[in-house]
Motif scaffolding. Structure first.
Motif, mmCIF file in Angstrom:
data_model
loop_
_atom_site.group_PDB
_atom_site.id
_atom_site.type_symbol
_atom_site.label_atom_id
_atom_site.label_comp_id
_atom_site.label_asym_id
_atom_site.label_seq_id
_atom_site.Cartn_x
_atom_site.Cartn_y
_atom_site.Cartn_z
ATOM 1 N N LEU A 91 0.810 -1.220 0.000
ATOM 2 C CA LEU A 91 0.000 0.000 0.000
ATOM 3 C C LEU A 91 0.845 1.273 0.000
ATOM 4 C CD1 LEU A 91 -2.940 -0.923 2.375
ATOM 5 C CD2 LEU A 91 -3.015 -0.605 -0.100
ATOM 6 N N ASP A 92 1.942 1.288 0.738
ATOM 7 C CA ASP A 92 2.783 2.490 0.740
ATOM 8 C C ASP A 92 3.237 2.846 -0.671
ATOM 9 O OD1 ASP A 92 2.682 3.252 3.392
ATOM 10 O OD2 ASP A 92 4.447 2.093 3.954
ATOM 11 N N ALA A 133 7.581 -5.676 -2.009
ATOM 12 C CA ALA A 133 6.167 -5.918 -1.701
ATOM 13 C C ALA A 133 5.281 -5.530 -2.878
ATOM 14 C CB ALA A 133 5.759 -5.152 -0.450
ATOM 15 N N TRP A 134 5.657 -4.511 -3.608
ATOM 16 C CA TRP A 134 4.860 -4.082 -4.754
ATOM 17 C C TRP A 134 4.867 -5.140 -5.853
ATOM 18 C CZ3 TRP A 134 1.253 -0.665 -5.756
ATOM 19 C CH2 TRP A 134 0.891 -0.451 -7.087
ATOM 20 N N ARG A 135 6.006 -5.757 -6.053
ATOM 21 C CA ARG A 135 6.124 -6.752 -7.126
ATOM 22 C C ARG A 135 5.215 -7.954 -6.891
ATOM 23 N NH1 ARG A 135 11.804 -5.357 -6.665
ATOM 24 N NH2 ARG A 135 12.135 -7.278 -5.506
ATOM 25 N N SER A 136 4.788 -8.167 -5.659
ATOM 26 C CA SER A 136 3.921 -9.317 -5.374
ATOM 27 C C SER A 136 2.468 -8.898 -5.132
ATOM 28 C CB SER A 136 4.462 -10.079 -4.160
ATOM 29 O OG SER A 136 4.417 -9.258 -3.010
ATOM 30 N N GLU A 137 2.150 -7.643 -5.432
ATOM 31 C CA GLU A 137 0.791 -7.156 -5.178
ATOM 32 C C GLU A 137 -0.200 -7.801 -6.139
ATOM 33 O OE1 GLU A 137 0.610 -4.883 -8.915
ATOM 34 O OE2 GLU A 137 2.233 -5.703 -7.738
ATOM 35 N N PRO A 138 -1.430 -8.020 -5.681
ATOM 36 C CA PRO A 138 -2.459 -8.549 -6.581
ATOM 37 C C PRO A 138 -2.984 -7.420 -7.480
ATOM 38 C CG PRO A 138 -3.372 -8.221 -4.392
ATOM 39 C CD PRO A 138 -1.895 -7.881 -4.312
ATOM 40 N N GLY A 187 1.740 2.080 -3.351
ATOM 41 C CA GLY A 187 0.551 2.542 -4.061
ATOM 42 C C GLY A 187 0.283 4.017 -3.814
ATOM 43 N N TYR A 188 0.441 4.442 -2.580
ATOM 44 C CA TYR A 188 0.274 5.864 -2.283
ATOM 45 C C TYR A 188 1.342 6.700 -2.980
ATOM 46 C CZ TYR A 188 -3.224 4.932 1.320
ATOM 47 O OH TYR A 188 -4.365 4.556 1.986
ATOM 48 N N TRP A 189 2.543 6.148 -3.092
ATOM 49 C CA TRP A 189 3.620 6.888 -3.756
ATOM 50 C C TRP A 189 3.240 7.254 -5.175
ATOM 51 C CZ3 TRP A 189 8.588 3.573 -2.680
ATOM 52 C CH2 TRP A 189 8.879 3.605 -1.326
ATOM 53 N N ALA A 190 2.518 6.365 -5.859
ATOM 54 C CA ALA A 190 2.155 6.639 -7.254
ATOM 55 C C ALA A 190 1.471 7.998 -7.361
ATOM 56 C CB ALA A 190 1.254 5.540 -7.805
#
Length: 129
Positions: free
Chosen positions: A50-51, A79-84, A53-56
């Motif tokens: 999520l962090d 963690a982002w690379r494994s996000e659904p 995601g907020y950065w985007a």
């Protein structure tokens, strides 16, 4: 929740510029050409990606990045690379809606930039599915 350390130097400049300081009453600073106090009052527990995601949204709004460029920085976070993907799309939609709601209640130029950035990222994510 497990976290994976990321080198500070590997983060994009706008993210490196967001410095968390835990001294006195100042909790967070944004350092650009001058220092700004940042209210991170929405801090909460959630998935590790999520962090990023907020950065985007922040990279688009404040850093002038295109959505694909912002996601390229996110890809550097394990963690982002494994996000659904479907979870990210729901998150992007919810993020756009919350900024739209905030702007409706309290419009100003900064909020307008955040709305536009959240909408751009949401639309980019929708275009990928």
């Amino acid at each position: 929740m497990a976290t994976t350390p990321v080198s500070f130097d590997d983060l994009p400049e706008p993210v490196r510029a967001a410095v968390e300081a835990r001294t006195g009453s100042i909790r967070n600073l944004l350092i650009t050409d001058r220092a700004h106090r940042v209210d991170w009052g929405w801090a909460t527990r959630g998935a590790a990606w999520l962090d990023a995601g907020y950065w985007a949204v922040w990279l688009i709004a404040a850093g002038g990045h295109l959505p694909g460029e912002a996601e390229a920085w996110e890809e550097r976070i394990p963690a982002w690379r494994s996000e659904p993907a479907d979870g990210v799309e729901v998150f992007a939609e919810a993020n756009a809606r919350i900024w739209e709601e905030i702007a409706e209640a309290d419009p100003d130029p900064w909020t307008d930039r955040m709305v536009a950035a959240a909408q751009r990222w949401r639309d980019f994510r929708k275009g990928r599915s």
